[in-house]
Design an enzyme around this catalytic site. Structure first.
Site, PDB file in Angstrom:
ATOM      1  N   GLN A 150     -44.161  56.629  15.977  1.00 15.00           N
ATOM      2  CA  GLN A 150     -45.212  57.632  15.789  1.00 15.00           C
ATOM      3  C   GLN A 150     -44.837  59.009  16.314  1.00 15.00           C
ATOM      4  O   GLN A 150     -45.483  59.997  15.965  1.00 15.00           O
ATOM      5  CB  GLN A 150     -46.503  57.161  16.477  1.00 15.00           C
ATOM      6  CG  GLN A 150     -47.109  55.916  15.862  1.00 15.00           C
ATOM      7  CD  GLN A 150     -47.518  56.117  14.416  1.00 15.00           C
ATOM      8  OE1 GLN A 150     -47.940  57.205  14.023  1.00 15.00           O
ATOM      9  NE2 GLN A 150     -47.403  55.071  13.622  1.00 15.00           N
ATOM     10  N   HIS A 188     -48.440  49.154  20.038  1.00 16.46           N
ATOM     11  CA  HIS A 188     -48.598  48.504  18.743  1.00 16.46           C
ATOM     12  C   HIS A 188     -48.218  47.040  18.910  1.00 16.46           C
ATOM     13  O   HIS A 188     -47.416  46.682  19.781  1.00 16.46           O
ATOM     14  CB  HIS A 188     -47.661  49.199  17.744  1.00 16.46           C
ATOM     15  CG  HIS A 188     -47.805  48.787  16.330  1.00 16.46           C
ATOM     16  ND1 HIS A 188     -47.265  47.621  15.839  1.00 16.46           N
ATOM     17  CD2 HIS A 188     -48.391  49.395  15.259  1.00 16.46           C
ATOM     18  CE1 HIS A 188     -47.510  47.523  14.537  1.00 16.46           C
ATOM     19  NE2 HIS A 188     -48.194  48.588  14.166  1.00 16.46           N
ATOM     20  N   LYS A 246     -42.039  56.960   8.207  1.00 13.27           N
ATOM     21  CA  LYS A 246     -42.918  57.870   8.955  1.00 13.27           C
ATOM     22  C   LYS A 246     -42.397  59.306   8.897  1.00 13.27           C
ATOM     23  O   LYS A 246     -43.082  60.242   9.281  1.00 13.27           O
ATOM     24  CB  LYS A 246     -43.013  57.454  10.423  1.00 13.27           C
ATOM     25  CG  LYS A 246     -43.252  55.982  10.681  1.00 13.27           C
ATOM     26  CD  LYS A 246     -44.676  55.555  10.456  1.00 13.27           C
ATOM     27  CE  LYS A 246     -44.874  54.141  10.979  1.00 13.27           C
ATOM     28  NZ  LYS A 246     -46.235  53.642  10.759  1.00 13.27           N
ATOM     29  N   ASP A 272     -40.381  53.173  21.717  1.00 13.43           N
ATOM     30  CA  ASP A 272     -40.803  53.037  20.330  1.00 13.43           C
ATOM     31  C   ASP A 272     -41.181  54.425  19.815  1.00 13.43           C
ATOM     32  O   ASP A 272     -42.206  54.984  20.203  1.00 13.43           O
ATOM     33  CB  ASP A 272     -41.991  52.071  20.265  1.00 13.43           C
ATOM     34  CG  ASP A 272     -42.609  51.953  18.879  1.00 13.43           C
ATOM     35  OD1 ASP A 272     -42.179  52.674  17.961  1.00 13.43           O
ATOM     36  OD2 ASP A 272     -43.543  51.147  18.724  1.00 13.43           O
ATOM     37  N   CYS A 321     -53.307  47.600  14.399  1.00 12.82           N
ATOM     38  CA  CYS A 321     -52.278  46.783  15.061  1.00 12.82           C
ATOM     39  C   CYS A 321     -52.162  47.147  16.543  1.00 12.82           C
ATOM     40  O   CYS A 321     -51.070  47.170  17.116  1.00 12.82           O
ATOM     41  CB  CYS A 321     -50.919  46.927  14.379  1.00 12.82           C
ATOM     42  SG  CYS A 321     -50.878  46.248  12.713  1.00 12.82           S
TER      43      CYS A 321
END
Length: 414
Positions: free
Chosen positions: A211, A131, A234, A208, A372
């Site tokens: 997600q 991202h 999320k 990260d 993104c």
């Protein structure tokens, strides 16, 4: 005795779960809402909404500073939320959990901290699946320090090429940053291998988890990861709050990200000393309600059960993939065997924005564009995709509605 997958699915009552989400009963353009934009933000259950209302109704006060009852109540609940997040991610200490405004803020905090630790000749590695928020801060870091940014390439299936990573990693590598799951393609990256390889040359690793965390329950101690970041929104929580996990030794080594109240021990005009963890990185009044609601969202997700979520979402992913591939002219991008419930696709030579607009008229929410993740789209030589991201509160009937909507869009736009 452990439960089988079938037993777990039998316990997963989708109709009862959907009742927890008020927004799922609304209509859009006169049609029942079908929400497939979960990778952008998840919806919020009533149980979390109630916590937000309760905060502002009953104990709205600033924390850590007041002797009065409301402040003490708010402080206790905020710190209990930190402990819930610690337990969920299995951090060793609660002070290794820094509450931030979200994943992007967490990443920038670390990038800022490493500005004083890198120099020319050092290497920073990211992946082609990132991202923008896990690309731009590292580019800025390299510009400030003179370090070099290197990229793990991807293949046509949307997987990282690990043999190329092996070539990139060296004694000059100081930092490695990859996402756990690609937001654009749903690919689950082999982070265990990436972390082990980086640590072998003394490099630190940030993962990260924006997600991954809606689908996977990471164990940061088992992963032996140095930094792990995520966002509450999320995970069925509110926007504007997230977390940074960092190993205690690293967090003590890094300088503060921002100056202000709360992050100090003593202040004079001659010198300031900083507070201990976690407050060293939490300047100013935080999103108190958001932090408390983040803890409530963690409770909710764990009550549903991550094994249940994974099994059910995988069933929906397989169902949706098969149904979409039956549509002539539809191509899916990101076909890794290891992926979460994200399907990025295009329909013939129709622009994804046009497909998304037709679907919206039918009450179906999808995301269109480059998500993104522009380097991924450049790799495939496309302007973007339509992305349908599926959550545990979606149904096969909603997937059927999506398929019908795509066929209608094709008929209208061809």
């Amino acid at each position: 005795m452990p439960q089988s997958g079938l037993d777990l699915l039998a316990m997963f009552n989708i109709n009862e779960i959907r009742k927890d989400f008020p927004i799922l009963s609304r209509k859009v353009n006169g049609k029942p809402l079908v929400y497939f934009d979960n990778a952008a933000t998840s919806q919020t259950p009533q149980q979390v909404i109630d916590v937000i209302v309760d905060y502002y109704s009953n104990y709205n006060a600033n924390i850590h500073r007041g002797v009065h009852t409301l402040s003490q109540e708010a402080t206790d609940l905020y710190e209990q939320a930190r402990q819930k997040i610690q337990a969920h991610f299995n951090a060793k200490h609660s002070h290794e959990i820094i509450l931030t405004s979200g994943t992007t803020d967490s990443i920038n905090l670390i990038a800022n901290g490493f500005s004083s630790l890198l120099k020319k000749g050092d290497d920073v590695i990211v992946s082609a699946l990132e991202h923008h928020s896990n690309i731009v801060p590292w580019q800025m870091l390299c510009e400030r320090t003179g370090a070099s940014l290197k990229v793990i390439p991807m293949n046509l299936e949307g997987e990282l090429i690990m043999s190329e990573y092996d070539k990139l990693i060296s004694k000059n590598t100081k930092l490695v940053f990859v996402n756990h799951v690609s937001n654009a393609l749903g690919t689950i990256n082999p982070i265990e291998y990436i972390i082990k390889k980086a640590h072998a040359v003394g490099a630190a690793v940030l993962i990260d988890g924006a997600q991954s965390t809606p689908h996977i329950k990471p164990d940061v101690q088992d992963l032996d990861v140095d930094f792990y970041v995520a966002s509450a929104h999320k995970l069925c929580g509110p926007t504007g709050v997230g977390m940074l996990y960092g190993k205690q030794d690293w967090l003590n080594k890094l300088p503060p990200y921002q100056g202000g109240g709360e992050m100090i021990a003593e202040v004079t005009f001659e010198k300031t000393t900083y507070a201990d963890l976690p407050h060293k990185f939490e300047a100013g009044t935080p999103n108190i309600c958001g932090g408390i609601a983040f803890g409530a969202a963690i409770d909710y997700m764990n009550a549903v059960g991550f094994n249940n979520i994974a099994l059910y979402e995988n069933e929906l992913l397989e169902y949706a993939t098969k149904a979409l591939l039956d549509i002539e002219g539809l191509k899916i991008y990101g076909t890794s065997k290891q992926k979460t419930s994200v399907i990025s696709f295009n329909l013939d030579d129709i622009h994804p924005y046009d497909v998304g607009t037709i679907l919206d008229k039918l009450g179906i929410a999808v995301r269109t564009g480059h998500h993104c993740a522009q380097p991924i789209m450049d790799f495939y030589k496309i302007p973007g995709t339509v992305r349908a991201s599926i959550s545990f509160y979606n149904t096969k009937e909603e997937i059927d509605a999506l398929v019908t909507g795509i066929k209608k869009a094709k008929m209208m736009l061809s």
